[in-house]
Design a protein around this motif. Sequence first.
Motif, PDB file in Angstrom:
ATOM      1  N   MET A 115       0.806  -1.212   0.000  1.00 37.48           N
ATOM      2  CA  MET A 115       0.000   0.000   0.000  1.00 37.48           C
ATOM      3  C   MET A 115       0.846   1.271   0.000  1.00 37.48           C
ATOM      4  O   MET A 115       0.338   2.355  -0.300  1.00 37.48           O
ATOM      5  CB  MET A 115      -0.917   0.007   1.230  1.00 37.48           C
ATOM      6  CG  MET A 115      -1.879  -1.173   1.315  1.00 37.48           C
ATOM      7  SD  MET A 115      -2.987  -1.312  -0.111  1.00 37.48           S
ATOM      8  CE  MET A 115      -3.886   0.228   0.010  1.00 37.48           C
ATOM      9  N   ARG A 171     -12.280   2.925   1.622  1.00 36.02           N
ATOM     10  CA  ARG A 171     -11.622   2.163   0.568  1.00 36.02           C
ATOM     11  C   ARG A 171     -10.970   0.925   1.191  1.00 36.02           C
ATOM     12  O   ARG A 171     -10.213   1.032   2.163  1.00 36.02           O
ATOM     13  CB  ARG A 171     -10.582   3.013  -0.150  1.00 36.02           C
ATOM     14  CG  ARG A 171     -11.187   4.176  -0.925  1.00 36.02           C
ATOM     15  CD  ARG A 171     -10.127   4.965  -1.689  1.00 36.02           C
ATOM     16  NE  ARG A 171      -9.246   5.689  -0.780  1.00 36.02           N
ATOM     17  CZ  ARG A 171      -9.517   6.888  -0.270  1.00 36.02           C
ATOM     18  NH1 ARG A 171     -10.651   7.481  -0.565  1.00 36.02           N
ATOM     19  NH2 ARG A 171      -8.664   7.496   0.537  1.00 36.02           N
ATOM     20  N   SER A 173      -8.650  -2.404   0.326  1.00 38.13           N
ATOM     21  CA  SER A 173      -7.814  -3.199  -0.578  1.00 38.13           C
ATOM     22  C   SER A 173      -7.740  -4.605   0.003  1.00 38.13           C
ATOM     23  O   SER A 173      -7.204  -4.809   1.087  1.00 38.13           O
ATOM     24  CB  SER A 173      -6.416  -2.595  -0.706  1.00 38.13           C
ATOM     25  OG  SER A 173      -6.473  -1.343  -1.348  1.00 38.13           O
ATOM     26  N   LEU A 175      -6.195  -8.057   0.098  1.00 37.28           N
ATOM     27  CA  LEU A 175      -4.874  -8.566  -0.255  1.00 37.28           C
ATOM     28  C   LEU A 175      -4.815 -10.054   0.056  1.00 37.28           C
ATOM     29  O   LEU A 175      -4.906 -10.472   1.212  1.00 37.28           O
ATOM     30  CB  LEU A 175      -3.802  -7.803   0.527  1.00 37.28           C
ATOM     31  CG  LEU A 175      -3.853  -6.270   0.379  1.00 37.28           C
ATOM     32  CD1 LEU A 175      -2.903  -5.606   1.356  1.00 37.28           C
ATOM     33  CD2 LEU A 175      -3.557  -5.854  -1.056  1.00 37.28           C
ATOM     34  N   ARG A 185      -4.501  -8.394  -5.462  1.00 35.38           N
ATOM     35  CA  ARG A 185      -5.084  -7.219  -4.808  1.00 35.38           C
ATOM     36  C   ARG A 185      -6.377  -6.834  -5.500  1.00 35.38           C
ATOM     37  O   ARG A 185      -6.431  -6.728  -6.728  1.00 35.38           O
ATOM     38  CB  ARG A 185      -4.102  -6.052  -4.833  1.00 35.38           C
ATOM     39  CG  ARG A 185      -4.697  -4.720  -4.376  1.00 35.38           C
ATOM     40  CD  ARG A 185      -3.646  -3.613  -4.380  1.00 35.38           C
ATOM     41  NE  ARG A 185      -4.242  -2.316  -4.083  1.00 35.38           N
ATOM     42  CZ  ARG A 185      -3.552  -1.187  -3.916  1.00 35.38           C
ATOM     43  NH1 ARG A 185      -2.218  -1.208  -4.014  1.00 35.38           N
ATOM     44  NH2 ARG A 185      -4.161  -0.052  -3.647  1.00 35.38           N
ATOM     45  N   SER A 186      -7.426  -6.602  -4.687  1.00 34.24           N
ATOM     46  CA  SER A 186      -8.706  -6.135  -5.214  1.00 34.24           C
ATOM     47  C   SER A 186      -9.105  -4.891  -4.439  1.00 34.24           C
ATOM     48  O   SER A 186      -9.123  -4.914  -3.203  1.00 34.24           O
ATOM     49  CB  SER A 186      -9.787  -7.214  -5.050  1.00 34.24           C
ATOM     50  OG  SER A 186      -9.381  -8.440  -5.625  1.00 34.24           O
ATOM     51  N   ASP A 187      -9.440  -3.803  -5.138  1.00 32.29           N
ATOM     52  CA  ASP A 187      -9.809  -2.553  -4.486  1.00 32.29           C
ATOM     53  C   ASP A 187     -11.313  -2.331  -4.600  1.00 32.29           C
ATOM     54  O   ASP A 187     -11.874  -2.352  -5.706  1.00 32.29           O
ATOM     55  CB  ASP A 187      -9.061  -1.377  -5.126  1.00 32.29           C
ATOM     56  CG  ASP A 187      -7.561  -1.472  -4.896  1.00 32.29           C
ATOM     57  OD1 ASP A 187      -7.166  -1.783  -3.759  1.00 32.29           O
ATOM     58  OD2 ASP A 187      -6.787  -1.252  -5.848  1.00 32.29           O
TER      59      ASP A 187
END
Length: 399
Positions: A115, A171, A173, A175, A185-187
């Motif tokens: 990050m 937000r 993320s 992981l 990684r998905s946001d």
Amino acid sequence: MYEAPWLTIIGIGEDAPDGLSRASLDALGSAEIVMGAQRQLALSPPHGAELVTWPVPFADGVDILLKYRGRRVVMLASGDPFWFGAGTSMMGHLAPGEWRALPGVSTFSLAANVMGWALETTRCFGLHAAPLTRLRPALAAGVRLIVLLRDGAAVATLAQYLTAQGWGASRISVLESLGGPQARRSDIRAADSVTDNHAHPVCAAIEVAGTGVALPLASGRPDAFFDSDGTMTKRPVRALTLSALAPRPFEHLWDIGGGSGSIAIEWLLGDPSLSATTIERNPARAARIAANAAALGVDRLQVIEGEAPTALEELQTPDCVFIGGGLSDDLLNWLEATLPAGTRLVANAVTLESEALLTQTQARRGGDLLRIELARAAPLGSGRGWKANYPIVQWSVTL
């Protein structure tokens, strides 16, 4: 005392075996027994040791491991075994000299590097087996969190919890398998519909945002944070009471006459090393105390349904005692006769009878006597005037 440690605790990551240190590889190569989760055993390099799969729940594996005491045993743990890790769980079962640890890179470090976050200003939580409500005291706009989760399904539960608390704009993320070839990684936003299948091991890096209400850092949080039937030490008096109690690291509190639990809960919010027991004779209030503690992310509170001093007799000895209800001469005499020297005691009185008792006791025993008189502005005819609350008399003393 063992001449050499029979147990080696190795932190293993998703990059094993390539990411293991030479010392870790040597320990695995000389081990007779290697015990760990099935995923960890699959990541370890080839060796001639007997493989033992750690069962679920984790506690069931402790006795199995201890049966191998005296042999050359390797225990596999994720990342850094002593940062929300399995190593910490073993310390109550091992003596100094029985073990050594060879840590790997923690998931928190891996996540912070992905990050680009300063780890020293990021709040870290291990919620493999802990409720998400533990996040509640940390939720405030701009706060960054790294949260270890029990499995992929917990991602949706986390997003739902944040949204319910008013932080749906946060937000997240997600992981997965950090440090290894399957890392992903998905946001997302907390308010998004989480439909993706996330794989264990998984953690979440969160930037908190939204319109939720943050818990203030100072003692005397607003009364609205506590569900109550009206029996509660109100905010200004609570702040003065916590100041008189003066919590210090690793101390234990008795909160006698818990009411809504606000004193004990605020005590616990002061530091994660603090603990408390609250004693409440009203069953409905005792249940409400437990619910308030859970809602505010406090899980180090023991709630005892009973009446003092009888309910106190088998409890852990406190460092500090607060009497918010049930004040009597018998209770004060019992506390003075039972508790060790150095115990701090704070008692609040609102009736004339209890005020007289504290005045007499202070004259005999010493300590500080404080009269708290507060008034709030309220409508008065076409204008405003001061509406006085009942005065509170507070006695604080070190026994």
